[in-house]
Design an enzyme around this catalytic site. Structure first.
Site, PDB file in Angstrom:
ATOM      1  CG  LEU A  17      58.506  29.719  51.286  1.00 40.43           C
ATOM      2  CD1 LEU A  17      58.766  28.368  51.935  1.00 40.43           C
ATOM      3  CD2 LEU A  17      58.983  30.842  52.211  1.00 40.43           C
ATOM      4  CB  SER A  75      38.398  47.597  39.975  1.00 38.04           C
ATOM      5  OG  SER A  75      38.187  47.377  41.351  1.00 38.04           O
ATOM      6  CD  GLU A 102      37.406  49.197  54.846  1.00 40.28           C
ATOM      7  OE1 GLU A 102      38.266  49.252  53.933  1.00 40.28           O
ATOM      8  OE2 GLU A 102      37.551  48.547  55.875  1.00 40.28           O
ATOM      9  CG  HIS A 154      37.229  43.976  52.615  1.00 41.70           C
ATOM     10  ND1 HIS A 154      36.612  45.130  53.043  1.00 41.70           N
ATOM     11  CD2 HIS A 154      38.385  44.353  52.025  1.00 41.70           C
ATOM     12  CE1 HIS A 154      37.380  46.162  52.734  1.00 41.70           C
ATOM     13  NE2 HIS A 154      38.448  45.722  52.122  1.00 41.70           N
ATOM     14  CB  CYS A 165      37.291  48.911  48.508  1.00 38.64           C
ATOM     15  SG  CYS A 165      38.954  49.157  47.837  1.00 38.64           S
TER      16      CYS A 165
HETATM   17  N1  GLN Z   1      39.897  52.493  41.892  1.00 37.86           N
HETATM   18  C1  GLN Z   1      40.509  51.378  42.566  1.00 37.86           C
HETATM   19  C2  GLN Z   1      39.620  50.155  42.428  1.00 37.86           C
HETATM   20  O1  GLN Z   1      38.468  50.283  42.418  1.00 37.86           O
HETATM   21  C3  GLN Z   1      40.741  51.680  44.031  1.00 37.86           C
HETATM   22  C4  GLN Z   1      41.457  50.544  44.714  1.00 37.86           C
HETATM   23  C5  GLN Z   1      41.887  50.831  46.148  1.00 37.86           C
HETATM   24  O2  GLN Z   1      41.350  51.679  46.804  1.00 37.86           O
HETATM   25  N2  GLN Z   1      42.848  50.116  46.637  1.00 37.86           N
HETATM   26  O3  GLN Z   1      40.079  49.049  42.358  1.00 37.86           O
HETATM   27 ZN    ZN Z   2      39.714  51.107  48.417  1.00 35.44          ZN
END
Ligand code: GLN
Ligand code: ZN
Length: 772
Positions: A26, A448, A680, A709, A741
């Site tokens: 799918l 990250s 956030e 985002h 994030c």
């Molecule tokens: N330390 C992770 C990153 O920076 C945190 C990711 C998350 O909060 N989902 O990707």
């Molecule tokens: Zn995050």
């Protein structure tokens, strides 16, 4: 109470089945359609084949009544919006031009229009598209897809039962359309929606449906008396229709509570209820309301959202009691099998003995059929299956994988002091200031950095044996060096190594911990065409060797600035895995926490001055019922503190959560006792900073000033304005400057530009601070 003999045989049934197909056909077909490689006809043909294959699998396993309408090209709540004609104004042109493209436009947006919002389906990891409704919403019935799928199943000679999202849950899951005041409750539209459901029910009846299932999982959440009245009234109204199939109102994920007497009073012909886990309380509640005389009860006794084999004897005991409480009892999984992978038998990498403990969707259908046979013909008829089941459960209980005496002894010896840092925050803050020598408003990131195509290719090459470990690690080392060099150039204060070695923040650690299992093919739909492969917390958890120290230390060796070590917290390690069901989740969390505590200690011993323990899942696993939340938050915060409390005063503990609405857990956040939390906040204009301040939060906080985002680069002045907003709530000595994030989904150019602006904003606002 005397158990009546079952008048008619118990039927085996399910509410839904994994959609993706054995080889994720799918996903390939839908993504192929998006890319223009697969025609609409070919996509529909694949969908038709997958449904037929699923039904064949169900029938072969002994499922007597198969579901229809549970299949979806993207999401079944979106399908419901289409069924009731609730297409937002901004998507109408696209839908008019082409129904299929319009459908995907609602799901994913287009260049010009935003998609529907996506959010979690109760406390699962499945995401649905949120209906947007307002006082102007006009519903209209389109039963075509439901009718077509029912006809397809009936044509195969199967007994089939359409499954629809019920009208009450549909409205409770909706949100006010853009422009409609926030206080508006879509439930006000119930009277307008019911005639549309009446039409769909009549169409399904005409197409041959004897029963239709209406899913009302929203009724297992805390509901106001007015909402319960509305639900009861709705089912009185639907039951009063003359041209309709029999109605089965289904609930799952928790107990019905006050909604049970309300539904029991309605003249619908059947209820489907969950009797697993915390929903097991439904059993006593059912007895308390005097059972369901005259009604069909579909008993969800096989856990539909976890992957462990059923305990036949326990289930049969439950079913025996239920026989005395309803007119007729059928057997089912507790919820749709959408939430588990398809077939454990496809797994090649799991020890055959351990494989016998696992039941994915396919194995669960066999369990349901066996239990239905036992209910109808007596336990003697399934004696061999019961014996085998007992042996498998015993082998699981006795296995060295599930019981490691050393782990148990250590978890049993944990004291309250282990979960508390010995020094109060002020003392720690002073020690950390002396050691880290950071400026006011220190800048950092969440962990990250962009996961480039080359990194993913290197990982794939390593798996496929095209490169060796040495070459792969060289690639990682180069990436870390570049990430460190960039952060120094950009002028960030607390650096990170960028997490290039991590495929996924849970899987990376799960693969290194003893007691965790990985699957090869255990895909579960997260949303649309995105599938995840959650690892399995199968046994007692221990850490054979350090997991993150090497790359963190390497990064620190490249710079004089402090490098932050990055770990995934125990609550998130549970939330994004399948959790063992033979002990309370808090016990499992404690074992994971102790393993992580050792990692924290090793990082500290290697000279890591700042350690971040991410808990993005803390809020999403919050129990559906408010009464169950304090117990959850107690073990969750204890596990976090156990992970982090073993360090010296001068080691700074950070945590990170990615959501802006945390009102119901703000106290729990405080309880974590982390020195710094990042959250956030960019989109909500620092609302979280004000909420933290309102609660009297006393420690460091980094409300995000860069919305990661979106590829948009925030200007330095814009970030500075957000910082000034933050300063109104949190004093400069405790305010941190960071993005919302991690940056792994971003590309390098926008990341570089955004972080430079973030640093510039911090410098600007720093210069405005009164000299102390
Ligand atoms: N330390 C992770 C990153 O920076 C945190 C990711 C998350 O909060 N989902 O990707
Ligand atoms: Zn995050």
């Amino acid at each position: 109470m005397t158990a009546k003999p079952a008048a008619a045989p118990a039927r085996a049934t399910v509410y839904g089945y994994p959609r993706q197909g054995q080889h994720r056909e799918l996903k390939k077909a839908v993504e192929g359609y998006w890319k223009g490689r697969v025609s609409a006809d070919a996509l529909r043909a694949t969908a038709t084949e997958l449904r037929a294959a699923n039904w064949r699998q169900l029938a072969e396993a002994g499922i007597d009544e198969v579901p229809t309408g549970d299949f979806s090209l993207y999401d079944h709540v979106l399908d419901t919006s289409v069924m009731v004609g609730a297409v937002p104004a901004r998507h109408r042109a696209a839908v008019r031009a082409d129904a299929l493209d319009g459908y995907f436009a609602m799901a994913r947006g287009t260049q010009d229009v935003a998609p529907l919002e996506m959010t979690k389906w109760f406390d699962t990891n499945y995401h649905y598209l949120v209906p947007e409704l307002g006082p102007d919403t006009v519903f209209s019935a389109d039963s075509s897809q439901q009718v077509a799928e029912l006809r397809q199943a009936l044509a195969l000679g199967l007994a089939a039962r359409p499954v629809l999202v019920g009208p009450v849950s549909y409205l409770l899951l909706a949100k006010p359309a853009p422009g409609v005041a926030g206080g508006y409750s879509p439930l006000a539209l119930l009277d307008r929606l019911l005639p549309v459901y009446a039409e769909v029910l009549a169409d399904l009846r005409a197409a041959g449906a004897e029963w239709v299932q209406l899913d009302e999982p929203a009724l297992v959440q805390d509901r106001t008396p007015a909402e319960l009245d509305a639900a009861e009234g709705a089912y009185h109204d639907l039951a009063a229709l003359t041209d309709r199939p029999k109605l089965l109102v289904a609930s799952y994920f928790d107990r019905l509570g006050d909604a049970l007497p309300a539904l029991a009073r309605t003249p619908v012909e059947g209820l489907a209820m969950d009797f697993t886990g915390s929903a097991a309380a439904n059993l006593d509640d059912l007895a308390a309301v005097g059972g369901l005389p005259g009604k069909r009860l579909v008993a969800g006794v096989v856990d539909g959202r976890n992957i462990w084999i059923n305990d036949y004897e326990t289930s049969l005991a439950t079913l025996a009691i239920l026989l005395g409480l309803a007119d007729h009892v059928d057997v089912a999984a507790s919820c749709s099998l959408l939430h588990v992978p398809l077939d454990a038998a496809a797994e090649r990498g799991i020890d055959p003995q351990v494989l016998r403990w696992l039941a994915f969707a396919r194995q669960k259908t066999a369990e349901i059929a066996t239990l239905a046979a036992g209910l109808t013909r007596g336990t003697g008829a399934i004696a061999a299956e019961i014996a085998a089941n007992r042996a498998d459960l015993a082998s699981r209980a006795d296995s060295p994988l599930t019981r490691d005496p050393a782990v148990r002894a250590r978890a049993g010896a944990v004291t309250d002091a282990d979960g508390h840092r010995p020094q109060p925050y002020t003392e720690r803050a002073a020690a950390q200031r002396g050691r880290l020598r950071l400026p006011m408003l220190p800048t950092t990131t969440i962990g990250s950095f962009p996961q480039t195509g080359e990194l993913r290719t290197a990982r794939a090459d390593l798996r496929a044996g095209r490169i060796d470990t040495g070459a792969y690690e060289e690639r990682i080392a180069t990436e870390i060096a570049e990430v460190i060099a960039f952060q120094e150039r950009a002028g960030l204060d607390v650096l990170v190594h960028g997490e290039p070695e991590r495929n996924d923040m849970v899987q990376f650690f799960a693969e290194q911990l003893t007691g965790y299992l990985a699957t090869q093919d255990g895909w579960v739909q997260s949303y649309g065409t995105r599938y995840v492969r959650p690892p399995i917390l199968a046994g007692d958890i221990s850490r054979p060797h350090p997991m993150s120290v090497r790359w963190t230390s390497y990064a620190q060796s490249l710079t004089d600035r402090p490098v932050k070590g990055m770990l995934t917290g125990p609550v998130t390690m549970l939330a994004w895995s399948f959790v063992r069901d033979d002990q309370p989740p808090g016990d499992t969390a404690r074992q994971v926490a102790l393993a992580l505590r050792d990692e924290v200690r090793d990082l500290e011993a290697a000279g890591t001055p700042v350690i971040q323990v991410d808990e993005p899942a803390l809020r999403e696993t919050l129990p559906l019922r408010a009464a169950d939340r304090p117990a959850y938050l107690a073990w969750a915060t204890e596990a976090f503190r156990l992970t982090t409390a073993g360090v010296a005063a001068g080691t700074q503990i950070h945590t990170h959560m990615c959501y802006a609405e945390f009102g119901d857990i703000v106290e729990a956040i405080d309880d974590l006792d982390a020195d710094v939390i990042s959250l956030e906040a960019a989109r909500s204009h620092m609302q979280v900073a004000r909420e933290l301040a309102g609660h009297g939060y006393p420690r460091g906080a980094g409300p995000g000033v860069y919305d990661i985002h979106s590829p948009r680069v925030p200007g330095a002045e814009e970030a500075a304005a957000l910082l000034r907003e933050g300063l109104k709530a949190i004093p400069a000595e405790r305010l941190w400057v960071n993005p919302d994030c991690g940056l792994k989904t971003r590309a390098w150019p926008e990341t570089e530009a955004s972080l430079r602006n973030l640093v510039a904003a911090a410098r600007t606002v720093r210069a405005e601070l009164p000299a102390s």
